[in-house]
Every structure is written in C-alpha cells, then in structure tokens.
Design a protein around this motif. Structure first.
Motif, PDB file in Angstrom:
ATOM      1  N   LEU A   1      32.734  35.326  35.132  1.00 59.65           N
ATOM      2  CA  LEU A   1      33.250  34.307  34.216  1.00 59.65           C
ATOM      3  C   LEU A   1      33.916  33.162  34.970  1.00 59.65           C
ATOM      4  O   LEU A   1      33.815  31.999  34.574  1.00 59.65           O
ATOM      5  CB  LEU A   1      34.236  34.949  33.244  1.00 59.65           C
ATOM      6  N   GLU A   2      34.580  33.482  36.066  1.00 57.47           N
ATOM      7  CA  GLU A   2      35.219  32.430  36.861  1.00 57.47           C
ATOM      8  C   GLU A   2      34.171  31.532  37.511  1.00 57.47           C
ATOM      9  O   GLU A   2      34.352  30.310  37.584  1.00 57.47           O
ATOM     10  CB  GLU A   2      36.121  33.054  37.917  1.00 57.47           C
ATOM     11  N   LEU A   3      33.075  32.119  37.989  1.00 56.13           N
ATOM     12  CA  LEU A   3      31.995  31.317  38.567  1.00 56.13           C
ATOM     13  C   LEU A   3      31.387  30.380  37.519  1.00 56.13           C
ATOM     14  O   LEU A   3      31.099  29.211  37.798  1.00 56.13           O
ATOM     15  CB  LEU A   3      30.913  32.223  39.150  1.00 56.13           C
ATOM     16  N   ILE A   4      31.195  30.908  36.314  1.00 60.44           N
ATOM     17  CA  ILE A   4      30.649  30.071  35.239  1.00 60.44           C
ATOM     18  C   ILE A   4      31.610  28.932  34.918  1.00 60.44           C
ATOM     19  O   ILE A   4      31.203  27.778  34.746  1.00 60.44           O
ATOM     20  CB  ILE A   4      30.371  30.934  33.992  1.00 60.44           C
ATOM     21  N   ALA A   5      32.899  29.264  34.815  1.00 63.58           N
ATOM     22  CA  ALA A   5      33.893  28.232  34.506  1.00 63.58           C
ATOM     23  C   ALA A   5      33.954  27.174  35.598  1.00 63.58           C
ATOM     24  O   ALA A   5      34.083  25.977  35.320  1.00 63.58           O
ATOM     25  CB  ALA A   5      35.261  28.881  34.316  1.00 63.58           C
TER      26      ALA A   5
ATOM     27  N   MET B   1      23.450  33.210  30.716  1.00 57.58           N
ATOM     28  CA  MET B   1      23.597  34.363  31.594  1.00 57.58           C
ATOM     29  C   MET B   1      23.548  35.673  30.810  1.00 57.58           C
ATOM     30  O   MET B   1      23.116  36.700  31.344  1.00 57.58           O
ATOM     31  CB  MET B   1      24.922  34.259  32.354  1.00 57.58           C
ATOM     32  N   SER B   2      23.985  35.643  29.551  1.00 61.15           N
ATOM     33  CA  SER B   2      23.887  36.846  28.735  1.00 61.15           C
ATOM     34  C   SER B   2      22.429  37.232  28.508  1.00 61.15           C
ATOM     35  O   SER B   2      22.064  38.412  28.567  1.00 61.15           O
ATOM     36  CB  SER B   2      24.603  36.617  27.401  1.00 61.15           C
ATOM     37  N   ALA B   3      21.600  36.250  28.275  1.00 57.94           N
ATOM     38  CA  ALA B   3      20.170  36.526  28.116  1.00 57.94           C
ATOM     39  C   ALA B   3      19.536  36.946  29.436  1.00 57.94           C
ATOM     40  O   ALA B   3      18.630  37.793  29.469  1.00 57.94           O
ATOM     41  CB  ALA B   3      19.465  35.290  27.554  1.00 57.94           C
ATOM     42  N   TYR B   4      19.996  36.383  30.551  1.00 62.35           N
ATOM     43  CA  TYR B   4      19.423  36.697  31.863  1.00 62.35           C
ATOM     44  C   TYR B   4      19.744  38.129  32.297  1.00 62.35           C
ATOM     45  O   TYR B   4      18.894  38.846  32.836  1.00 62.35           O
ATOM     46  CB  TYR B   4      19.953  35.696  32.896  1.00 62.35           C
ATOM     47  N   SER B   5      20.991  38.544  32.052  1.00 63.03           N
ATOM     48  CA  SER B   5      21.432  39.849  32.546  1.00 63.03           C
ATOM     49  C   SER B   5      21.295  40.960  31.513  1.00 63.03           C
ATOM     50  O   SER B   5      21.633  42.110  31.814  1.00 63.03           O
ATOM     51  CB  SER B   5      22.894  39.756  33.001  1.00 63.03           C
ATOM     52  N   GLY B   6      20.874  40.644  30.310  1.00 63.33           N
ATOM     53  CA  GLY B   6      20.731  41.676  29.292  1.00 63.33           C
ATOM     54  C   GLY B   6      22.044  42.146  28.726  1.00 63.33           C
ATOM     55  O   GLY B   6      22.167  43.335  28.357  1.00 63.33           O
ATOM     56  N   GLY B   7      23.038  41.273  28.685  1.00 60.04           N
ATOM     57  CA  GLY B   7      24.324  41.644  28.096  1.00 60.04           C
ATOM     58  C   GLY B   7      25.306  42.245  29.061  1.00 60.04           C
ATOM     59  O   GLY B   7      26.379  42.696  28.645  1.00 60.04           O
ATOM     60  N   ASN B   8      24.991  42.261  30.369  1.00 64.28           N
ATOM     61  CA  ASN B   8      25.908  42.783  31.389  1.00 64.28           C
ATOM     62  C   ASN B   8      25.944  41.778  32.545  1.00 64.28           C
ATOM     63  O   ASN B   8      25.172  41.854  33.494  1.00 64.28           O
ATOM     64  CB  ASN B   8      25.454  44.158  31.872  1.00 64.28           C
ATOM     65  N   ILE B   9      26.856  40.823  32.463  1.00 63.79           N
ATOM     66  CA  ILE B   9      26.884  39.698  33.395  1.00 63.79           C
ATOM     67  C   ILE B   9      27.702  40.081  34.623  1.00 63.79           C
ATOM     68  O   ILE B   9      28.856  40.508  34.508  1.00 63.79           O
ATOM     69  CB  ILE B   9      27.500  38.449  32.727  1.00 63.79           C
ATOM     70  N   THR B  10      27.091  39.938  35.803  1.00 64.65           N
ATOM     71  CA  THR B  10      27.776  40.189  37.071  1.00 64.65           C
ATOM     72  C   THR B  10      27.833  38.893  37.886  1.00 64.65           C
ATOM     73  O   THR B  10      27.080  37.943  37.636  1.00 64.65           O
ATOM     74  CB  THR B  10      27.053  41.273  37.886  1.00 64.65           C
TER      75      THR B  10
ATOM     76  N   ASP C   1      24.542  38.101  39.476  1.00 64.99           N
ATOM     77  CA  ASP C   1      23.580  37.477  38.569  1.00 64.99           C
ATOM     78  C   ASP C   1      23.839  35.970  38.450  1.00 64.99           C
ATOM     79  O   ASP C   1      22.903  35.170  38.423  1.00 64.99           O
ATOM     80  CB  ASP C   1      23.668  38.130  37.186  1.00 64.99           C
ATOM     81  N   VAL C   2      25.107  35.603  38.377  1.00 63.23           N
ATOM     82  CA  VAL C   2      25.437  34.178  38.262  1.00 63.23           C
ATOM     83  C   VAL C   2      25.013  33.423  39.513  1.00 63.23           C
ATOM     84  O   VAL C   2      24.445  32.329  39.446  1.00 63.23           O
ATOM     85  CB  VAL C   2      26.946  34.004  37.999  1.00 63.23           C
ATOM     86  N   GLU C   3      25.257  34.025  40.683  1.00 69.51           N
ATOM     87  CA  GLU C   3      24.874  33.367  41.933  1.00 69.51           C
ATOM     88  C   GLU C   3      23.360  33.224  42.047  1.00 69.51           C
ATOM     89  O   GLU C   3      22.855  32.169  42.447  1.00 69.51           O
ATOM     90  CB  GLU C   3      25.422  34.169  43.115  1.00 69.51           C
ATOM     91  N   ASP C   4      22.641  34.282  41.692  1.00 66.82           N
ATOM     92  CA  ASP C   4      21.183  34.221  41.794  1.00 66.82           C
ATOM     93  C   ASP C   4      20.594  33.242  40.789  1.00 66.82           C
ATOM     94  O   ASP C   4      19.631  32.528  41.099  1.00 66.82           O
ATOM     95  CB  ASP C   4      20.589  35.618  41.563  1.00 66.82           C
ATOM     96  N   SER C   5      21.161  33.192  39.602  1.00 66.62           N
ATOM     97  CA  SER C   5      20.599  32.341  38.559  1.00 66.62           C
ATOM     98  C   SER C   5      20.891  30.867  38.797  1.00 66.62           C
ATOM     99  O   SER C   5      20.030  30.014  38.574  1.00 66.62           O
ATOM    100  CB  SER C   5      21.151  32.765  37.191  1.00 66.62           C
ATOM    101  N   MET C   6      22.082  30.556  39.276  1.00 62.43           N
ATOM    102  CA  MET C   6      22.482  29.161  39.442  1.00 62.43           C
ATOM    103  C   MET C   6      22.263  28.626  40.843  1.00 62.43           C
ATOM    104  O   MET C   6      22.528  27.460  41.115  1.00 62.43           O
ATOM    105  CB  MET C   6      23.972  29.003  39.076  1.00 62.43           C
ATOM    106  N   GLY C   7      21.781  29.468  41.746  1.00 63.79           N
ATOM    107  CA  GLY C   7      21.573  29.009  43.108  1.00 63.79           C
ATOM    108  C   GLY C   7      22.864  28.723  43.839  1.00 63.79           C
ATOM    109  O   GLY C   7      22.894  27.927  44.771  1.00 63.79           O
ATOM    110  N   GLY C   8      23.935  29.365  43.427  1.00 64.56           N
ATOM    111  CA  GLY C   8      25.226  29.123  44.054  1.00 64.56           C
ATOM    112  C   GLY C   8      25.442  30.028  45.247  1.00 64.56           C
ATOM    113  O   GLY C   8      24.553  30.754  45.699  1.00 64.56           O
TER     114      GLY C   8
END
Length: 653
Positions: free
Chosen positions: A204-208, A225-234, A237-244
């Motif tokens: 959540l901090e990465l998203i913010a 990210m909820s749709a990407y991770s299937g309801g379990n956001i890590t 997952d945020v780093e891989d999805s956003m290229g961060g």
C-alpha cells in the motif's frame, strides 16, 4: 448493475471524510454553519486531490435541509440526488467541452435567474474552468461579480495561472495540496478492509508513493493491483506490475555510492535491467530516496521532512551516515536530476544510468565546483579519498619578458620571507634594489655573493623526507616550487618554467632537468644565485633542505612559454631600395643568448648593433633613395625576391 470503480464508490460525501485537505474543509464547514458562504469560490490544485468532491459536498451542504454543524447528513433525498448527479439545483459544467461565449450565455446567464426547484440555493460547478475562452471569461465577469442572491459559483481548475486575474479577484481561492503518502496509505487500508482485500502495508505504501499525491490515482492503482494479484496484494506484485524498484535495492545502490564502489554500480544496473526494471521509474525512485537521505543528513533527524515508515527511516539514517556529508548527497541529487532530464530523449537509457552512477562514485575525476567542494568536505571530515594530482601548471602564466625595451629588474625575497623559509644565517645579507641596466653586473655579483653566503651558512640537507617517484606527486611538488620561485623572484621564474622535476631514489635527491633546446636556461640555472633560489624554494615546499642537481636531459621541450626565446621580437630591416617599415621576426635560439648577454653587458645599456640591425636613429632618419620608384606593374614575386623574402606563389601581371 454494472461494476462501479472504487474511486467512485468511496468518494467522500462529508467534509470529515475528505483526506489531506483539513485547512479547506474546516473553513467551508464553518462558513456553512455560520451562514457566511461566499458567492464564488475557486478550487485549484493537482488532479485527484478532491476539488470536485469538495465542491459537491459544499453544494450538498447548501441545499440539504438536515445539516449539522455545517455537515450534510448524506442520507436525505437531496444528498442522494447530488451524489448521483441528478439534482436540478446543482449544475455541473465541463469547461473543456463548453468553452465559448454561447455556452456561458445559454447555460448560465439565461438560466441563473430561474427559481430553485428544491433547495434554497442554486450552485454552478464549472470544472476545468481555465479551458474557457477569453470571451467566455469576459461574458462571465459581470455575472460572477453580482450574481442573484441564491446563485453560488464553484470553479475548479488544475491550472490557476490560466484563469484571468479579474475572475480570480472575484472568488475566494483555495489551494488543494498533494496528499501525503501516509494519508493515502491510510485511506487505502480503509478501502481494502471494506472490500475484504488482503494487502501488505509495504504494498500500500508503494502504491501511495507511486500516486504522487493524488488520491484518485492511488485508488485506481489499488483496484488494478487487486485484479493482478487475485485479491492478495504484495509488495513484489506492485514492483513487478509497475516496473518499480524495491526499497532494498535502493538501499543497496545508496550504500554502493557511499563507499564509491564503481564495479558494483555496473553489476547493480545489470541486475535491474535483467529483472525488467523500467530505468525511468528507477531514476525517479532513486532520486526520491536520495532526497530523503539528504534531508536526514542535513537535519540530523526526521523533523517531518521524510514520509517513510519507521523501518525505512532507520535505513535512511544509516545511509546518510555512510556518506561523507551533505555535499556528496547534494552532488548525487544534481547528477540524478540531469539524468532524469536526459532519459526523456535518450534511446540508450542504460548507458546514461551507468555513466551517472560512475560519476557519482568518482568525484576526484571531475574538476567542477561541486566535485571540488565534495573533495574538500571529505578532507575536512577525514574521509578516505584517492589523491588526484592537480593539473600541471604550464608556463603560460602571466610573466615578464626577459628582453624588453627597458632593463629588467632582478628582485630578491624580502627579509621577512627569507627568515620564514631559510634557517637564520650568521653572516649579513646583501641588500639589493632595482638598479639601472649599467649596474646589472654589480647586482648579479651581489646576488651571487648573497646566495653563496647563505648556502655556506645554511645547514646541510637532512633528507628526512622520503622522496617519491610518483609522477603525479612530482608534478604537484614542482608546481608548488615554481609558485615559491615566483613569489621570491618573479623575474627568474621563467628560467625554470619549462624544466621538469625527477628524482634519484638511490641518493634521495631531486633532479631539475632542462631540455636540449634550453641550453641557455640550463647554464643560467647552474649559477650560484639561482642554485640558492632553488634551495629556498625546495625548502618552502618540503619543509627542509633537499639535495638536488641541475641537469640537461634528452626530452623535447613542451609548447613555448610566454617568455620563450622564440617569442622575443627583434626588428629586422629588409634589404630594399624603398622605404620599408621594420619587420618583426622571432629570434632563433642561437641569437637569444647573444641578445641577453648584450643586455647584461656593463659597458652599455643599449642592445648591441649588428650588421643586419642598424640603430633606430639610422632607421628613422635615412633619406629616401635618389633613384626613381619603379613601375607599379612589377610582378609581386620579383618584388618579394628583391626584398629578400621567399616567394609564396606566382602572380600574373
């Protein structure tokens, strides 16, 4: 019913629910409670910070019949109609699609005098008001200044500078600030709990942080990210999805930069590229991370300037202590700013990132002000840093020519300076001044006698200094020695400017070496007074007397200095029957020795006349030849041959 986006589903309906804009919500709530609402408001700020939401809440508070302490209840029929966008007394206009004068006339001017349908107020919400044309603004001016009693205008914009000053002066203006990372993360936690979504706090901090102060952007990313991770956001997952890039990776590269490990920088970049990290996003994250470390380095504590978790704050404090000081972090920020600007147009981002990181670890390789200040700060704090020799001083410094129309003066160091450098002598010093040319031989004798007496009275060299044959060290010491020579005797500084310094490690002695072309300077350097000058200069550089010798080497002299013999102009008359102005040619090395010896001759103060150089008085008073001047049609080549010059090219008549 179709799916509704989370940012619409969780849009605040009361002032209290709005996040991060307490200074605005408190003002508006008190205005509604005390019935002192203005007739026009201007809400400005970045996207997703709550401008339109606040405008709707204010409109609901004005038309709601069940307000309590300025807050709409949010449950009555009118509040429901406002939230659904179908209340007849709340008119929302999109200035981006309705920009002309006709739109303002039809939608506002012609209808605002009509009575309200349900509430006591009619509210016009104009979104993106800066998109209105100048004519539309002018048509709105009079209405905006004196609207009907029941009409209230709320203008929203992301670019307040484009709004006419006459419009802004008629409104109460409120600036919506970017929302902090902590406030956004707290709101996201409320949403995931309400939606039964599992999410790590780090995720959540990465998203913010990625939302950059916009609540709507953050909620949209959360839904993605909820749709990407299937309801379990890590966090992964945020780093891989956003290229961060993760916080651990950022901390790793900051430690690498702090210890100036250049090879590790290349390995780190290769690791990020192989992982598919977006280098633009990486640069942005690293810039933000370095900024936080810089704030902690300057302030010493958080002091509210860093929006990080407690664990991240501890890591950042360790990183700030690992750097040599704020100056090094400040230079890193400058490099990262330049990198982020260049990456927008570059087709090779990896090379730019690697080059920037190498420059950040190699400040001693640059000579700009920032790098020099960083090196000074490292020295002041005792940080280890490779020594770098300063650029070699050349002989192009400001010098006096050894041959001039007026006689040169030979100066000796003042008694105060000599007493600081040379050990005290029992024998008296010979005072010398600035004699005329006719007294130059006497002055040279005095200097020689003085130097001889000083050398006899001075103690022998102790050679406690361990001499080094490192070229950089020798160049630096020789440059410093030349500086002392300039201070002691500016007129004799050019004598040693083209020499170079070597070392004999077996004898622990220095060698002042002249080139084969500088035979005259070599002979002058062997004189006793110049030997004494070198003794004093080396003493000032090394702190004690150093054994040295003067030799003539085999190397070629570098570019001619400002006092090189080849640069001394001497008038030469061309052999011709016509009146010619004296031409100036450089004197060769063989003639330079004769010219200087003539100047130092005690018999005369004028340069010796030669067969090819008549006196100036003869040149000035020689009458013109009696024979007639030749025709102007004479070929240029023939004329040049008669003048004794070399024919450059054939010229037709």
């Amino acid at each position: 019913m179709s799916h509704q986006s989370l940012y619409r589903l969780y849009r605040p309906t009361t002032f209290e629910a709005v996040v991060g804009q307490s200074h605005i919500e408190r003002t508006l709530r008190n205005a509604v409670a005390t019935d002192s609402v203005a007739h026009a408001y201007l809400f400005s700020g970045p996207r997703g910070t709550g401008k339109t939401t606040t405008a709707r809440i204010l409109a609901a508070a004005l038309v709601c019949g069940h307000t309590k302490e300025g807050e709409p209840d949010g449950t009555c029929e009118q509040c429901q109609q406002i939230s659904e966008g179908r209340h007849p007394d709340i008119i929302e206009l999109d200035a981006a699609s309705q920009t002309g004068v006709d739109n303002v006339r039809e939608e506002i001017i012609n209808k605002m005098h009509l009575a309200t349908v349900h509430g006591k107020s009619k509210v016009y919400i104009i979104d993106e008001v800066h998109m209105l044309s100048k004519g539309a603004f002018n048509a709105l001016l009079k209405t905006l200044e004196e609207p009907p009693q029941q009409v209230i205008f709320i203008l929203c914009t992301t670019d307040p500078q484009k709004v006419l000053g006459t419009v802004r002066s008629r409104c109460q203006e409120f600036d919506f600030h970017p929302i902090s990372v902590g406030d956004i993360a707290g709101r996201l936690r409320y949403i995931v709990d309400a939606e039964n979504i599992k999410a790590e706090s780090a995720a959540l901090e990465l998203i913010a942080r990625h939302a950059a102060g916009g609540m709507r952007d953050a909620i949209t990313l959360l839904e993605q990210m909820s749709a990407y991770s299937g309801g379990n956001i890590t966090a992964r997952d945020v780093e891989d999805s956003m290229g961060g890039v993760s916080g651990d990776s950022l901390a790793e590269i900051m430690h690498i930069l702090a210890r100036r490990d250049t090879p590790a920088c290349f390995a780190w970049v290769a690791q990020q590229v192989s992982a598919g990290t977006d280098l633009v996003e990486l640069t942005r994250a690293l810039l933000d991370y370095a900024r936080d470390a810089y704030v902690l380095s300057v302030l010493g504590t958080d002091a509210g300037g860093v929006n990080r978790s407690s664990d991240d704050l501890q890591v950042l404090k360790e990183i700030a202590e690992a750097f040599s000081g704020p100056r090094q972090l400040e230079r890193l920020l400058d490099l990262l700013f330049d990198l982020s600007d260049k990456l927008r147009w570059s087709t090779e981002p990896r090379i730019l990132v690697e080059l920037t990181l190498v420059r950040a670890t190699n400040a001693q390789g640059e000579m700009n002000v920032e790098a020099l200040m960083e090196r000074i700060e490292c020295l002041e704090q005792g940080a280890s840093m490779p020594q770098v020799a300063p650029p070699a001083q050349t002989a192009t410094m400001t010098q006096q020519s050894p041959v001039s129309s007026s006689a040169p003066t030979v100066s000796t160091p003042s008694p105060a300076t000599t007493s600081e450098i040379v050990p005290p002598s029992d024998e008296p010093q010979v005072e010398t001044g600035s004699p005329a040319v006719s007294d130059m031989s006497i002055e040279d004798s005095s200097l020689e006698a003085s130097s001889t007496s000083e050398s006899l009275s001075a103690p022998s060299a102790s050679n406690n200094v361990s001499l080094s044959d490192d070229p950089a060290t020798l160049n630096r010491n020789w440059a410093e020695t030349l500086g002392h020579i300039r201070e002691m005797s500016p007129s004799r500084h050019p004598l040693f400017a083209d020499a170079r310094l070597k070392v004999n490690l077996d004898d622990q002695a220095l060698i002042v070496e002249f080139s084969q072309a500088d035979s005259f300077k070599y002979k002058q350097a062997k004189r006793a007074d110049n030997q004494g000058l070198l003794t004093k200069a080396f003493y000032a550089t090394y702190g004690q007397e150093i054994n040295f010798s003067v030799k003539q080497g085999e190397f070629e002299s570098s570019a001619p200095s400002a006092t090189s013999p080849a640069a001394v102009p001497v008038p030469v008359m061309a052999s011709s029957n016509y009146d010619q102005a004296p031409a100036y040619e450089p004197v060769p090395d063989s003639s330079y020795e004769e010219v200087v010896s003539d100047l130092t001759d005690t018999s005369t103060s004028e340069p010796a006349a030669t067969e090819s150089i008549p006196p100036a008085s003869v040149l000035e008073h020689t009458p013109p030849p009696d024979e007639p001047r030749r025709s102007g049609t004479l070929e240029v080549s023939t004329l040049l041959e008669e003048l004794g010059a070399t024919t450059i090219r054939e010229t037709s008549k």
